[in-house]
Design an enzyme around this catalytic site. Structure first.
Site, PDB file in Angstrom:
ATOM      1  N   ASP A   1      29.139  63.103  32.697  1.00  0.00           N
ATOM      2  CA  ASP A   1      27.932  62.669  33.408  1.00  0.00           C
ATOM      3  C   ASP A   1      26.747  63.608  33.208  1.00  0.00           C
ATOM      4  OD1 ASP A   1      29.438  60.562  34.401  1.00  0.00           O
ATOM      5  OD2 ASP A   1      30.074  61.717  36.155  1.00  0.00           O
TER       6      ASP A   1
ATOM      7  N   LYS B   1      24.443  61.736  28.829  1.00  0.00           N
ATOM      8  CA  LYS B   1      24.613  61.374  27.410  1.00  0.00           C
ATOM      9  C   LYS B   1      23.920  60.048  27.074  1.00  0.00           C
ATOM     10  CE  LYS B   1      29.048  61.693  28.144  1.00  0.00           C
ATOM     11  NZ  LYS B   1      29.135  62.359  29.453  1.00  0.00           N
ATOM     12  N   GLY B   2      24.100  59.056  27.980  1.00  0.00           N
ATOM     13  CA  GLY B   2      23.510  57.745  27.715  1.00  0.00           C
ATOM     14  C   GLY B   2      22.003  57.836  27.546  1.00  0.00           C
ATOM     15  N   LYS B   3      21.357  58.577  28.433  1.00  0.00           N
ATOM     16  CA  LYS B   3      19.907  58.715  28.360  1.00  0.00           C
ATOM     17  C   LYS B   3      19.472  59.317  27.018  1.00  0.00           C
ATOM     18  CE  LYS B   3      16.068  61.406  29.341  1.00  0.00           C
ATOM     19  NZ  LYS B   3      15.023  62.003  30.121  1.00  0.00           N
TER      20      LYS B   3
ATOM     21  N   GLY C   1      30.558  55.964  32.143  1.00  0.00           N
ATOM     22  CA  GLY C   1      29.432  55.222  32.702  1.00  0.00           C
ATOM     23  C   GLY C   1      28.182  55.926  32.203  1.00  0.00           C
ATOM     24  N   HIS C   2      27.494  55.330  31.263  1.00  0.00           N
ATOM     25  CA  HIS C   2      26.319  55.962  30.642  1.00  0.00           C
ATOM     26  C   HIS C   2      25.070  55.220  31.091  1.00  0.00           C
ATOM     27  CE1 HIS C   2      28.912  57.800  27.179  1.00  0.00           C
ATOM     28  NE2 HIS C   2      29.312  58.155  28.374  1.00  0.00           N
TER      29      HIS C   2
ATOM     30  N   GLN D   1      32.801  61.225  28.474  1.00  0.00           N
ATOM     31  CA  GLN D   1      33.355  62.298  29.295  1.00  0.00           C
ATOM     32  C   GLN D   1      32.696  63.631  28.898  1.00  0.00           C
ATOM     33  OE1 GLN D   1      36.014  59.918  27.867  1.00  0.00           O
ATOM     34  NE2 GLN D   1      35.103  58.848  29.580  1.00  0.00           N
TER      35      GLN D   1
ATOM     36  N   THR E   1      40.879  63.881  30.939  1.00  0.00           N
ATOM     37  CA  THR E   1      41.088  62.503  30.503  1.00  0.00           C
ATOM     38  C   THR E   1      42.114  62.546  29.360  1.00  0.00           C
ATOM     39  OG1 THR E   1      40.012  60.430  29.927  1.00  0.00           O
ATOM     40  CG2 THR E   1      39.127  62.436  28.871  1.00  0.00           C
TER      41      THR E   1
ATOM     42  N   SER F   1      28.598  56.839  38.110  1.00  0.00           N
ATOM     43  CA  SER F   1      28.025  55.613  37.546  1.00  0.00           C
ATOM     44  C   SER F   1      29.092  54.530  37.402  1.00  0.00           C
ATOM     45  CB  SER F   1      27.443  55.879  36.153  1.00  0.00           C
ATOM     46  OG  SER F   1      26.658  57.017  36.154  1.00  0.00           O
TER      47      SER F   1
ATOM     48  N   PRO G   1      31.128  60.263  45.230  1.00  0.00           N
ATOM     49  CA  PRO G   1      30.215  61.413  45.224  1.00  0.00           C
ATOM     50  C   PRO G   1      30.711  62.438  44.214  1.00  0.00           C
ATOM     51  CG  PRO G   1      31.324  61.184  47.370  1.00  0.00           C
ATOM     52  CD  PRO G   1      31.825  60.083  46.506  1.00  0.00           C
TER      53      PRO G   1
ATOM     54  N   ALA H   1      16.646  69.083  34.712  1.00  0.00           N
ATOM     55  CA  ALA H   1      15.914  70.269  35.165  1.00  0.00           C
ATOM     56  C   ALA H   1      15.145  69.945  36.441  1.00  0.00           C
ATOM     57  CB  ALA H   1      14.967  70.746  34.069  1.00  0.00           C
TER      58      ALA H   1
ATOM     59  N   ILE I   1      13.579  65.903  32.150  1.00  0.00           N
ATOM     60  CA  ILE I   1      12.961  66.101  33.476  1.00  0.00           C
ATOM     61  C   ILE I   1      12.933  64.818  34.306  1.00  0.00           C
ATOM     62  CG2 ILE I   1      11.578  68.138  32.904  1.00  0.00           C
ATOM     63  CD1 ILE I   1       9.237  66.048  32.422  1.00  0.00           C
TER      64      ILE I   1
HETATM   65  P1  GDP Z   1      26.494  60.178  31.155  1.00  0.00           P
HETATM   66  O1  GDP Z   1      27.832  59.661  31.586  1.00  0.00           O
HETATM   67  O2  GDP Z   1      26.587  61.522  30.507  1.00  0.00           O
HETATM   68  O3  GDP Z   1      25.733  59.195  30.318  1.00  0.00           O
HETATM   69  O4  GDP Z   1      25.660  60.400  32.491  1.00  0.00           O
HETATM   70  P2  GDP Z   1      25.561  59.386  33.753  1.00  0.00           P
HETATM   71  O5  GDP Z   1      24.704  58.248  33.375  1.00  0.00           O
HETATM   72  O6  GDP Z   1      26.910  59.089  34.290  1.00  0.00           O
HETATM   73  O7  GDP Z   1      24.905  60.324  34.823  1.00  0.00           O
HETATM   74  C1  GDP Z   1      23.667  60.924  34.608  1.00  0.00           C
HETATM   75  C2  GDP Z   1      22.739  60.458  35.737  1.00  0.00           C
HETATM   76  O8  GDP Z   1      21.578  61.272  35.756  1.00  0.00           O
HETATM   77  C3  GDP Z   1      22.241  59.042  35.543  1.00  0.00           C
HETATM   78  O9  GDP Z   1      22.005  58.473  36.804  1.00  0.00           O
HETATM   79  C4  GDP Z   1      20.926  59.246  34.800  1.00  0.00           C
HETATM   80  O10 GDP Z   1      20.009  58.177  35.005  1.00  0.00           O
HETATM   81  C5  GDP Z   1      20.421  60.502  35.433  1.00  0.00           C
HETATM   82  N1  GDP Z   1      19.623  61.380  34.577  1.00  0.00           N
HETATM   83  C6  GDP Z   1      19.724  61.630  33.253  1.00  0.00           C
HETATM   84  N2  GDP Z   1      18.852  62.599  32.881  1.00  0.00           N
HETATM   85  C7  GDP Z   1      18.190  62.951  33.994  1.00  0.00           C
HETATM   86  C8  GDP Z   1      17.176  63.918  34.267  1.00  0.00           C
HETATM   87  O11 GDP Z   1      16.718  64.669  33.421  1.00  0.00           O
HETATM   88  N3  GDP Z   1      16.741  63.999  35.564  1.00  0.00           N
HETATM   89  C9  GDP Z   1      17.227  63.210  36.563  1.00  0.00           C
HETATM   90  N4  GDP Z   1      16.756  63.368  37.785  1.00  0.00           N
HETATM   91  N5  GDP Z   1      18.183  62.287  36.331  1.00  0.00           N
HETATM   92  C10 GDP Z   1      18.661  62.179  35.076  1.00  0.00           C
HETATM   93  P1  IMO Z   2      31.180  59.783  31.294  1.00  0.00           P
HETATM   94  O1  IMO Z   2      31.307  59.314  29.865  1.00  0.00           O
HETATM   95  C1  IMO Z   2      32.885  62.011  34.617  1.00  0.00           C
HETATM   96  C2  IMO Z   2      37.254  61.949  35.006  1.00  0.00           C
HETATM   97  C3  IMO Z   2      37.857  61.210  36.184  1.00  0.00           C
HETATM   98  C4  IMO Z   2      39.131  62.015  36.380  1.00  0.00           C
HETATM   99  C5  IMO Z   2      39.538  62.346  34.939  1.00  0.00           C
HETATM  100  C6  IMO Z   2      40.572  61.386  34.363  1.00  0.00           C
HETATM  101  O2  IMO Z   2      30.409  58.866  32.159  1.00  0.00           O
HETATM  102  O3  IMO Z   2      30.691  61.197  31.329  1.00  0.00           O
HETATM  103  P2  IMO Z   2      40.505  58.878  33.476  1.00  0.00           P
HETATM  104  O4  IMO Z   2      40.054  57.626  34.159  1.00  0.00           O
HETATM  105  O5  IMO Z   2      39.783  59.196  32.219  1.00  0.00           O
HETATM  106  O6  IMO Z   2      41.989  58.945  33.307  1.00  0.00           O
HETATM  107  O7  IMO Z   2      40.159  60.052  34.548  1.00  0.00           O
HETATM  108  O8  IMO Z   2      38.359  62.285  34.177  1.00  0.00           O
HETATM  109  N1  IMO Z   2      36.333  61.117  34.173  1.00  0.00           N
HETATM  110  C7  IMO Z   2      35.017  61.270  34.158  1.00  0.00           C
HETATM  111  N2  IMO Z   2      34.212  62.078  34.890  1.00  0.00           N
HETATM  112  N3  IMO Z   2      32.362  61.212  33.669  1.00  0.00           N
HETATM  113  C8  IMO Z   2      33.154  60.415  32.911  1.00  0.00           C
HETATM  114  O9  IMO Z   2      32.680  59.731  31.848  1.00  0.00           O
HETATM  115  C9  IMO Z   2      34.537  60.388  33.172  1.00  0.00           C
HETATM  116  N4  IMO Z   2      35.588  59.716  32.643  1.00  0.00           N
HETATM  117  C10 IMO Z   2      36.680  60.182  33.261  1.00  0.00           C
HETATM  118  O10 IMO Z   2      37.004  61.275  37.306  1.00  0.00           O
HETATM  119  O11 IMO Z   2      38.824  63.226  37.018  1.00  0.00           O
HETATM  120 MG    MG Z   3      28.762  58.956  33.328  1.00  0.00          MG
END
Ligand code: GDP
Ligand code: IMO
Ligand code: MG
Length: 434
Positions: free
Chosen positions: A13, A16-18, A40-41, A228, A243, A303, A308, A336, A417
């Site tokens: 999290d 990466k998606g952004k 969840g990206h 991940q 994972t 995501s 939480p 940041a 940012i």
């Molecule tokens: P990923 O799994 O690595 O793609 O990340 P996620 O999408 O699960 O979680 C990143 C969260 O932070 C998402 O809600 C994004 O929209 C948000 N996000 C990404 N970059 C920034 C940033 O620079 N600032 C803020 N405030 N939010 C961000």
């Molecule tokens: P993205 O790509 C954050 C965590 C789970 C659990 C462990 C194992 O959005 O960054 P799994 O379902 O893979 O067997 O769970 O890994 N986990 C993640 N945590 N971001 C993810 O993906 C995750 N994918 C799995 O919460 O602790």
């Molecule tokens: Mg994610």
């Protein structure tokens, strides 16, 4: 042409998606190499907010071929009923822009139930998995009995499916999981699964290793999108709280069929702080009001599952470890802005292990008591909303970057940012080079 890699250096999290969405116009192909719907990206652009799970984050750009590689575990139900359904409004030409490896392993309804049964059986020691069937599907892949996407076109598919299902049922019986009642009973899940399988046949199935290597041979550029984070890698993460795939650079080679010699840049992304969702060790976790403040401002809720996220300060020993394993060539710092209102921020520079200082991650983070050694750093305490230029970032933020670069020995070439595509500050020289 070469393959660049973008992956998370923490516990997932990182954003990466952004960043993949931001960088995508520089590439011809964006490819996922591991993971599945546990990911969840999140992407935000032009007033849209969209969460992708298995579909690569280049999908919103017209001229990019998005590949779901052989290393991915694919859930056809999530793919058809959730992802494709929610992408309909964007009028994406999937025939032109989305390609799925025939060698991707399929997540079956029983895999989800096995994930649930396994977690329930662990009680307090559960991994905190996303319950998407990831672990059980990778187990079957390694046990050489998984069903792969290409198998659904073969005449013996039904037989293979039934045989694997029977094996799974005997394990579910062992766990005493009732799979005949409730919302996720097997029979209902199977109905949805087989309908999704028919629908997925309308998409491009490819031999992705040939597809990607041909693209490279023709001089096209490829961006491999990690899922991940490095600390969730099955070999190098905080085992067993990880994972079930290799989330690190090595996973690109096996998850796409790309030779190491083709890999050029490795973009390692990290938050200005740190989060983790699910169970397992997290040395810099904050259990106080500061942790809650980061969670509130950073909207740190999963995501995929909405849980939480646990929040804490940046962990430099863990980052150094991830940089080493991945061969990171450039660092991108995310979120940041979340620290904009902090007068003081902290960084863990070392671990105190048995009274001794170390900047290495110990063999077993779970059983080794780790005491973080903190460095307090002056916060920038400035609104970053209108910043457009990397060179104009506030002095205290620039100082934080310099401190991190010195500690980590890798240049930071991007600072994010805000969640929107546009809220990205990249060193112009780097952007030109990609
Ligand atoms: P990923 O799994 O690595 O793609 O990340 P996620 O999408 O699960 O979680 C990143 C969260 O932070 C998402 O809600 C994004 O929209 C948000 N996000 C990404 N970059 C920034 C940033 O620079 N600032 C803020 N405030 N939010 C961000
Ligand atoms: P993205 O790509 C954050 C965590 C789970 C659990 C462990 C194992 O959005 O960054 P799994 O379902 O893979 O067997 O769970 O890994 N986990 C993640 N945590 N971001 C993810 O993906 C995750 N994918 C799995 O919460 O602790
Ligand atoms: Mg994610």
């Amino acid at each position: 042409m070469a393959v660049d890699v973008l992956l998370g250096l923490q516990w997932g999290d990182e954003g990466k998606g952004k960043v993949v969405d931001f960088l995508a116009p520089k590439y011809d192909v964006v490819a996922r190499f591991q993971g599945g719907p546990n990911a969840g990206h999140t992407l935000e652009f032009d007033g849209n907010k969209h969460v992708l799970h298995q579909v690569p984050s280049g999908i919103f750009h017209e001229n990019i071929k998005n590949v779901i590689g052989n290393g991915v575990v694919l859930d056809p139900i999530v793919f058809i009923n959730k992802e494709i359904e929610s992408l309909k409004k964007y009028n994406i030409n999937f025939k032109k822009n989305l390609f799925i490896s025939k060698k991707a392993s399929l997540i079956l309804p029983t895999h989800r139930l096995l994930d649930k049964a396994s977690e329930l059986s662990k009680g307090e020691n559960k991994i905190g998995s996303t319950l998407r069937g990831i672990g059980p599907t990778y187990q079957d892949k390694v046990a050489r009995r998984a069903i792969r996407l290409g198998d659904i076109l073969l005449p013996d598919f039904k037989k293979k499916y039934e045989s694997l299902k029977e094996e799974h049922k005997s394990i579910l019986d062992f766990y005493k999981l009732d799979y005949n009642s409730g919302d996720d009973n097997l029979s209902t899940l199977e109905d949805v699964f087989f309908t999704a399988l028919e629908a997925i046949k309308n998409f491009n199935f490819i031999d992705s290793e040939y597809f990607v290597n041909q693209a490279i041979a023709e001089g096209r550029s490829v961006l491999a999108e990690g899922a991940q984070g490095s600390m969730l890698d099955v070999d190098f993460g905080s085992y067993p709280f990880v994972t079930s795939s290799n989330t690190t650079t090595a996973g690109v080679c096996s998850g796409l069929g790309i030779a190491p010699k083709h890999i050029k840049e490795v973009f390692g992304i990290f938050k200005a702080y740190c989060t983790r969702v699910g169970s397992g060790p997290f040395p810099t976790e904050l259990h106080d009001a500061e942790g809650q403040k980061i969670r509130d401002i950073g909207r740190e809720y999963g995501s995929t599952t909405g849980r939480p996220r646990r929040c804490g300060w940046i962990d430099l020993p863990a980052l150094k470890y991830a940089i080493m394993i991945n061969g990171v060539t450039q660092l991108f710092m995310m979120k940041a802005d979340v620290l904009n209102s902090f007068e003081v921020i902290k960084a863990c520079t070392d671990y105190k292990l048995d009274g001794k200082l170390s900047d290495q991650v110990p063999y077993d983070l779970c059983s080794t008591p780790v005491e973080p050694v903190w460095k307090s750093i002056k916060g920038w305490n400035t609104d970053t909303t209108n910043l457009k230029d990397f060179d104009k970032i506030p002095v205290a933020l620039a100082d934080y970057l310099t401190f991190l670069e010195r500690e980590l020995n890798v240049p930071i070439s991007m600072v994010s940012i805000g969640p929107n595509r546009t809220e990205t500050l990249m060193k112009p020289a780097i952007l030109e080079k990609i």
